[in-house]
Design a protein around this motif. Structure first.
Motif, PDB file in Angstrom:
ATOM      1  N   SER A 130       0.836  -1.231   0.100  1.00  7.29           N
ATOM      2  CA  SER A 130       0.105   0.107  -0.017  1.00  7.29           C
ATOM      3  C   SER A 130       0.925   1.275  -0.045  1.00  7.29           C
ATOM      4  CB  SER A 130      -0.816   0.040   1.265  1.00  7.29           C
ATOM      5  OG  SER A 130      -0.141   0.117   2.411  1.00  7.29           O
ATOM      6  N   ASN A 131       1.978   1.151   0.219  1.00  3.43           N
ATOM      7  CA  ASN A 131       3.353   2.205   0.195  1.00  3.43           C
ATOM      8  C   ASN A 131       2.835   3.184   1.267  1.00  3.43           C
ATOM      9  OD1 ASN A 131       5.603   3.536  -0.468  1.00  3.43           O
ATOM     10  ND2 ASN A 131       4.276   4.862  -1.790  1.00  3.43           N
ATOM     11  N   VAL A 132       2.207   2.704   2.429  1.00  5.25           N
ATOM     12  CA  VAL A 132       1.728   3.547   3.520  1.00  5.25           C
ATOM     13  C   VAL A 132       2.849   2.981   4.587  1.00  5.25           C
ATOM     14  CG1 VAL A 132      -0.054   3.864   5.444  1.00  5.25           C
ATOM     15  CG2 VAL A 132      -0.475   3.540   2.894  1.00  5.25           C
ATOM     16  N   ARG A 138       0.943   9.100  13.895  1.00  7.87           N
ATOM     17  CA  ARG A 138       0.464   9.358  12.447  1.00  7.87           C
ATOM     18  C   ARG A 138       0.704   8.367  11.468  1.00  7.87           C
ATOM     19  NH1 ARG A 138       4.625  12.634  12.801  1.00  7.87           N
ATOM     20  NH2 ARG A 138       3.276  14.663  13.229  1.00  7.87           N
ATOM     21  N   GLY A 139      -0.026   8.239  10.412  1.00  9.04           N
ATOM     22  CA  GLY A 139       0.052   7.359   9.329  1.00  9.04           C
ATOM     23  C   GLY A 139       0.250   8.097   8.109  1.00  9.04           C
ATOM     24  N   ALA A 140       0.766   7.873   7.131  1.00  8.67           N
ATOM     25  CA  ALA A 140       1.084   8.823   5.793  1.00  8.67           C
ATOM     26  C   ALA A 140       1.347   7.945   4.997  1.00  8.67           C
ATOM     27  CB  ALA A 140       1.737  10.095   6.068  1.00  8.67           C
ATOM     28  N   ASP A 141       1.448   8.461   3.610  1.00  7.80           N
ATOM     29  CA  ASP A 141       2.238   7.729   2.452  1.00  7.80           C
ATOM     30  C   ASP A 141       3.599   7.675   2.677  1.00  7.80           C
ATOM     31  OD1 ASP A 141      -0.262   7.317   1.095  1.00  7.80           O
ATOM     32  OD2 ASP A 141      -0.047   9.089   0.053  1.00  7.80           O
ATOM     33  N   ALA A 142       4.217   6.521   2.162  1.00  4.07           N
ATOM     34  CA  ALA A 142       5.675   6.322   2.503  1.00  4.07           C
ATOM     35  C   ALA A 142       6.573   7.725   2.022  1.00  4.07           C
ATOM     36  CB  ALA A 142       6.298   5.188   2.110  1.00  4.07           C
ATOM     37  N   TYR A 149       8.280  13.902   7.709  1.00  5.29           N
ATOM     38  CA  TYR A 149       8.066  13.743   9.046  1.00  5.29           C
ATOM     39  C   TYR A 149       9.382  13.200   9.475  1.00  5.29           C
ATOM     40  CZ  TYR A 149       3.162  14.618   8.435  1.00  5.29           C
ATOM     41  OH  TYR A 149       2.132  15.188   8.056  1.00  5.29           O
ATOM     42  N   TYR A 150      10.287  12.291   8.633  1.00  2.00           N
ATOM     43  CA  TYR A 150      11.423  11.525   9.041  1.00  2.00           C
ATOM     44  C   TYR A 150      12.200  11.713   8.146  1.00  2.00           C
ATOM     45  CZ  TYR A 150      10.587   9.811  13.844  1.00  2.00           C
ATOM     46  OH  TYR A 150      10.230   9.807  15.090  1.00  2.00           O
ATOM     47  N   GLY A 151      12.426  12.974   7.548  1.00  2.00           N
ATOM     48  CA  GLY A 151      13.446  13.044   6.420  1.00  2.00           C
ATOM     49  C   GLY A 151      14.948  13.482   7.002  1.00  2.00           C
ATOM     50  N   SER A 152      15.933  12.599   5.998  1.00  2.00           N
ATOM     51  CA  SER A 152      17.372  12.697   6.794  1.00  2.00           C
ATOM     52  C   SER A 152      18.205  12.938   5.244  1.00  2.00           C
ATOM     53  CB  SER A 152      17.486  11.467   7.160  1.00  2.00           C
ATOM     54  OG  SER A 152      18.967  11.143   7.410  1.00  2.00           O
ATOM     55  N   SER A 153      19.289  13.428   5.552  1.00  2.00           N
ATOM     56  CA  SER A 153      20.387  13.653   4.423  1.00  2.00           C
ATOM     57  C   SER A 153      20.886  12.391   4.080  1.00  2.00           C
ATOM     58  CB  SER A 153      21.244  14.585   4.557  1.00  2.00           C
ATOM     59  OG  SER A 153      21.760  14.358   5.978  1.00  2.00           O
ATOM     60  N   ASP A 154      20.920  11.544   5.064  1.00  2.00           N
ATOM     61  CA  ASP A 154      21.610   9.945   4.669  1.00  2.00           C
ATOM     62  C   ASP A 154      20.579   9.151   4.025  1.00  2.00           C
ATOM     63  OD1 ASP A 154      24.056  11.200   5.700  1.00  2.00           O
ATOM     64  OD2 ASP A 154      23.277  10.902   7.727  1.00  2.00           O
ATOM     65  N   TYR A 155      19.212   9.111   4.510  1.00  2.00           N
ATOM     66  CA  TYR A 155      18.325   8.041   4.092  1.00  2.00           C
ATOM     67  C   TYR A 155      17.114   8.796   3.527  1.00  2.00           C
ATOM     68  CZ  TYR A 155      21.433   5.827   7.504  1.00  2.00           C
ATOM     69  OH  TYR A 155      22.297   5.532   8.276  1.00  2.00           O
ATOM     70  N   SER A 156      17.101   8.682   2.247  1.00  2.00           N
ATOM     71  CA  SER A 156      15.890   9.337   1.448  1.00  2.00           C
ATOM     72  C   SER A 156      14.811   8.039   1.258  1.00  2.00           C
ATOM     73  CB  SER A 156      16.576   9.459  -0.074  1.00  2.00           C
ATOM     74  OG  SER A 156      16.812   8.300  -0.665  1.00  2.00           O
ATOM     75  N   TYR A 157      13.779   8.747   0.624  1.00  2.00           N
ATOM     76  CA  TYR A 157      12.666   7.818   0.540  1.00  2.00           C
ATOM     77  C   TYR A 157      12.922   6.497  -0.379  1.00  2.00           C
ATOM     78  CZ  TYR A 157       8.329   6.310  -2.083  1.00  2.00           C
ATOM     79  OH  TYR A 157       7.322   5.289  -2.599  1.00  2.00           O
ATOM     80  N   ASP A 158      13.792   6.789  -1.388  1.00  2.00           N
ATOM     81  CA  ASP A 158      14.295   5.716  -2.286  1.00  2.00           C
ATOM     82  C   ASP A 158      15.018   4.796  -1.517  1.00  2.00           C
ATOM     83  OD1 ASP A 158      12.793   6.937  -4.568  1.00  2.00           O
ATOM     84  OD2 ASP A 158      14.497   8.063  -5.017  1.00  2.00           O
ATOM     85  N   TYR A 159      15.804   5.139  -0.610  1.00  2.00           N
ATOM     86  CA  TYR A 159      16.783   4.228   0.136  1.00  2.00           C
ATOM     87  C   TYR A 159      15.823   3.373   0.943  1.00  2.00           C
ATOM     88  CZ  TYR A 159      19.986   2.489   3.638  1.00  2.00           C
ATOM     89  OH  TYR A 159      20.853   1.579   4.434  1.00  2.00           O
ATOM     90  N   TRP A 160      14.810   3.800   1.682  1.00  2.00           N
ATOM     91  CA  TRP A 160      13.960   3.064   2.604  1.00  2.00           C
ATOM     92  C   TRP A 160      13.155   2.056   1.695  1.00  2.00           C
ATOM     93  CZ3 TRP A 160      15.411   3.046   7.158  1.00  2.00           C
ATOM     94  CH2 TRP A 160      16.026   4.115   7.873  1.00  2.00           C
ATOM     95  N   LYS A 161      12.729   2.479   0.416  1.00  2.00           N
ATOM     96  CA  LYS A 161      12.234   1.781  -0.617  1.00  2.00           C
ATOM     97  C   LYS A 161      12.994   0.567  -1.100  1.00  2.00           C
ATOM     98  CE  LYS A 161       8.855   2.157  -4.331  1.00  2.00           C
ATOM     99  NZ  LYS A 161       8.374   3.025  -5.330  1.00  2.00           N
ATOM    100  N   LEU A 207       8.239  -3.763   6.708  1.00  2.00           N
ATOM    101  CA  LEU A 207       9.383  -3.200   7.139  1.00  2.00           C
ATOM    102  C   LEU A 207       9.102  -2.358   8.319  1.00  2.00           C
ATOM    103  CD1 LEU A 207      12.062  -3.482   5.402  1.00  2.00           C
ATOM    104  CD2 LEU A 207      11.898  -0.887   5.317  1.00  2.00           C
ATOM    105  N   PHE A 208      10.059  -2.895   9.595  1.00  2.00           N
ATOM    106  CA  PHE A 208       9.854  -2.137  10.671  1.00  2.00           C
ATOM    107  C   PHE A 208      11.181  -1.465  10.912  1.00  2.00           C
ATOM    108  CE2 PHE A 208       7.198  -5.909  10.952  1.00  2.00           C
ATOM    109  CZ  PHE A 208       5.942  -5.503  11.672  1.00  2.00           C
ATOM    110  N   ILE A 209      11.110  -0.151  11.145  1.00  2.00           N
ATOM    111  CA  ILE A 209      12.056   0.680  11.349  1.00  2.00           C
ATOM    112  C   ILE A 209      12.256   1.055  12.772  1.00  2.00           C
ATOM    113  CG2 ILE A 209      13.559   2.548  10.525  1.00  2.00           C
ATOM    114  CD1 ILE A 209      11.922   2.366   7.970  1.00  2.00           C
TER     115      ILE A 209
END
Length: 751
Positions: A130-132, A138-142, A149-161, A207-209
């Motif tokens: 569901s890419n959630v 809260r809950g939101a799109d990934a 909400y959990y942005g990082s210069s080291d870990y982007s959305y593509d990295y988690w995906k 995925l549990f982070i």
């Protein structure tokens, strides 16, 4: 100055026996030298070992830190995996995300994160289908979750995906700063967190982070005196830095040591056993530097040495004068006959009188203490043997410990001649004890000889194999006691070697059990430990027992005499023990007594024979006794047989053969074709004993024979003589013998 010189310049004659001043000065100076040596040694030891102590201290601190990190990572992994097994987590793994159910999962996630021991700031559950992504609030799109909400210069959305493409259970990522934005250009908050990715293989699309609070873990786990702490992976990539700087300057680790020194720093490192991460603590060289000499310290040490030497000289000089005067006074007392001359000086006369009184009192006290100590040692050993609980714990200390020892048990057997000429066994035992004690203490000064019974002595001998030979000593005692064989003889049983005081009773029991191995002859014997040796009991085969009973009951003198001579010859040939031969004699006497009872004869004659049996200690004496008494007994039986009563004889014969069966008065009356009351009255008139009492008498007599054998249990003996109820057996046995079966067995074994 002249006085000091005169004291130091000692004539040669006085050097052979230096005065007290010399010894006092030497003692004080020795103490000073020792103290100075200790101080110098401490300084050098401190200089040489402080580095190792500091290194050890930092190694232990880093080990505690790494152990805490490793344990906490493992705890987080287990806790998250347990949470992933929640049915609600798997139910949301669908292409279309159920936000209502997701809200309930957020509530459970909030409860999970309240566990402060996990050090978790937050945890994101990322659903691939569901890419959630949802977290505790809260809950939101990934893409929104990882960008806003959990942005990082080291870990982007593509990295988690991309993490869904790698098959692993847990991955620990380097610490990073995570930001939350109220809008694209306004920063709301930031935190330094260590991401820990955990995947449950049963749900690979989830995925549990877990975000561990890096600074909080550092503050609680780091115990060093410095703040230079790093966590590296196997590629030397920095996972965490206490100051936020990179770790490019950290040298390579060879894995052979626990630290590396480079430049002005020591780099202590420890690799985690489960995570594979390397924990590094940097300590400046200044903190591990060696102590340097200080001029003030050297000057103070030199001044302390000079003052100590001067004080030693002055104290020695001050103590010398009164002691010299006292020595002169004592020399006057010891000139010629010291205790006849009285000093003219009142003080010294008092000292002389008091010393004389103290010496005299001391001599009396020593003699009294020696006697009391001997008695106390007797009590200590007797308490051990008889299991006496005493509040006087010091008695146990009188038993020597950690010294090898043996015990020798002396069993004295007195002949009738001693009673006729001396009349006192106790007095004879005391004489023998004193003689044995004198011989043993001469060869073994620590030995002790004590009297246990009127005919038993026990010697405790402390000696190892290097001491005098114990066998030779006992042979000498045996040769002396041979001179009094007409009055008594002894059995000497030697136990094995023991060392512990708690084994004293065991050594005594071993020596006591060996007394049963004594050969049947009236001589002094020395018994030594024989492995596996056991006392033999006398017994007959059933056919032989039946033959003997028939011969005794019928008064067959030739047959019974033939039986006795045959058995005595067999016992003599096998060199039977005293225990076995006495068992035969008592067995024969008991059977003869039963024959007298069966024939309604007076047992006084057999009791006289049994008394004389106790004084037979050789086969010739035993054979002579039976040749004298058995014909008389058999003559009485034959005379009675001529006046045999049909009813009582039938009862006697039947009970002798069937005592182990169920026997009643009614059954016997039926066999005789008479009434029950008539049989009861008739049997009582003819024998003087009730029928039931006679049945129990036969059974108890047979039970006594069985209990004399150590391998027969009391319950088995009761069943074999006709008692099915053990309580009835115990009651009847005590009625006819005066003791219980267990007490009877103990007496037999002791005999």
């Amino acid at each position: 100055m002249n006085r000091i010189v005169s004291l130091l310049v000692v004539p040669y004659a006085r050097l052979k026996s230096p005065p007290l001043f010399f010894w006092l000065l030497l003692s004080y100076m020795t103490i000073v030298v020792l103290l100075v040596s200790f101080i110098l040694y401490s300084v050098f030891f401190y200089r040489g070992h402080v580095r190792e102590e500091v290194i050890t201290y930092n190694n232990l601190n880093l080990k505690d830190t790494s152990d805490n990190y490793e344990a906490k990572i493992k705890q987080i992994e287990n806790s998250v995996l347990s949470f992933s097994m929640n049915d609600r987590v798997a139910a949301l793994d669908t292409p279309v995300f159920n936000y209502a159910a997701g809200g309930k999962l957020i509530d459970e996630l909030q409860v999970f994160l309240t566990n402060q021991s996990l050090y978790l700031d937050n945890m994101i559950i990322y659903y691939q289908d569901s890419n959630v992504a949802i977290e505790k609030s809260r809950g939101a799109d990934a893409d929104v979750m990882f960008k806003r909400y959990y942005g990082s210069s080291d870990y982007s959305y593509d990295y988690w995906k991309s993490q869904f493409d790698s098959p692993y259970v847990i991955r620990i990522l380097p610490a990073s700063s995570f930001y939350e934005y109220d809008d694209p250009n306004k920063l709301a908050s930031s935190s330094q967190l260590i991401p820990i990715i955990i995947r449950n293989q049963t749900n690979p699309s989830i995925l549990f982070i877990a975000f561990a609070d890096a600074q909080k873990m550092y503050r609680d786990f780091h115990q060093s005196i410095t703040n230079d702490f790093y966590i590296l992976d196997s590629s030397r990539r920095s996972y965490f830095a206490s100051g936020g700087e990179k770790a490019e300057a950290i040298p390579a680790f060879d894995g052979q040591s626990s630290f590396v020194k480079q430049g002005d720093n020591y780099y202590f490192y420890k690799k985690g056993a489960s995570s594979g991460l390397t924990y590094v603590n940097i300590i400046p060289n200044d903190n591990i530097s060696q102590m340097k000499w200080n001029i003030t310290f050297v000057l103070l040490l030199a001044l302390a040495i000079l003052l100590s030497l001067l004080a030693s000289f002055l104290f020695s000089l001050r103590l010398r004068r009164p002691v010299k005067q006292l020595v002169k006074a004592i020399q006057l007392l010891t000139t010629g006959s010291p205790w006849r001359k009285q000093s003219a000086i009142k003080e010294f006369a008092i000292i002389q009188e008091k010393v004389r009184h103290l010496l005299d009192s001391n001599m009396d006290i020593n003699q009294d203490l020696e006697h009391r100590n001997s008695l106390l040692r007797h009590y200590a050993y007797i308490n051990q043997l008889k299991n006496i609980r005493s509040s006087a714990g010091y008695l146990k200390d009188l038993i020597k410990s950690n010294q090898p020892y043996r015990v020798v048990l002396f069993k004295l057997t007195f002949r009738p001649r001693l009673l006729e000429e001396i009349g006192d066994e106790e007095r004879a035992t005391n004489f023998i004890r004193d003689y044995i004690n004198n011989v043993l203490t001469e060869n073994y000064p620590e030995s002790l000889t004590l009297q246990l019974e009127s005919d038993q002595l026990l010697a405790v001998i402390y000696a190892d194999d290097a001491g005098p030979d114990l066998d030779e000593t006992l042979e000498g005692i045996k040769n002396v006691l041979e001179l009094d064989l007409a009055y008594c003889f002894s059995t000497m049983a030697i136990s094995g070697h023991y060392e512990h005081p708690d084994e004293f009773k065991l050594s005594f029991e071993q020596a006591k059990s060996m007394l049963h191995l004594r050969k049947f002859n009236g001589t002094n014997q020395i018994l030594r430990v024989i492995s596996g040796a056991k006392p033999a009991n006398y017994y007959l085969m059933p056919a032989q027992e039946e033959e003997l009973n028939a011969s005794l009951t019928n008064g067959n003198e030739p047959q019974i005499m033939q039986f006795v001579k045959r058995e005595l010859a067999a016992l003599r040939k096998k060199e039977a023990t005293d225990h076995e031969v006495k068992g035969f004699a008592n067995y024969l006497a008991d059977r003869a007594k039963r024959a007298l009872v069966v024939n309604q004869l007076d047992c006084e004659l057999i009791q006289t024979m049994q008394t004389e049996l106790q004084h037979c200690h050789a086969f010739e004496e035993l054979e002579r006794l039976f040749e004298e008494w058995l014909p008389r007994l058999m003559n009485l039986v034959r005379s009675k047989k001529e006046k045999k009563d049909h009813i009582t004889s039938f009862v006697f014969d039947y009970l002798e053969q069937h005592y182990a069966h169920d026997i009643t008065l009614d059954m016997m009356a039926d066999k005789l074709n008479i009434t029950r009351s008539y049989l009861s009255t008739y049997f009582k008139e003819k024998t003087g004993t009730y029928f039931v009492d006679y049945v129990n008498l036969i059974r108890v007599s047979r039970a006594k024979e069985l209990l004399s054998c150590s391998d027969v249990k009391i319950q088995d003996a009761a069943a074999r003589v006709g008692y099915q109820n053990i309580n009835s057996f115990n009651r009847m046995f005590k009625k006819f013998t005066g003791v219980t079966p267990s007490e009877f067995r103990k007496v037999e074994q002791r005999a």
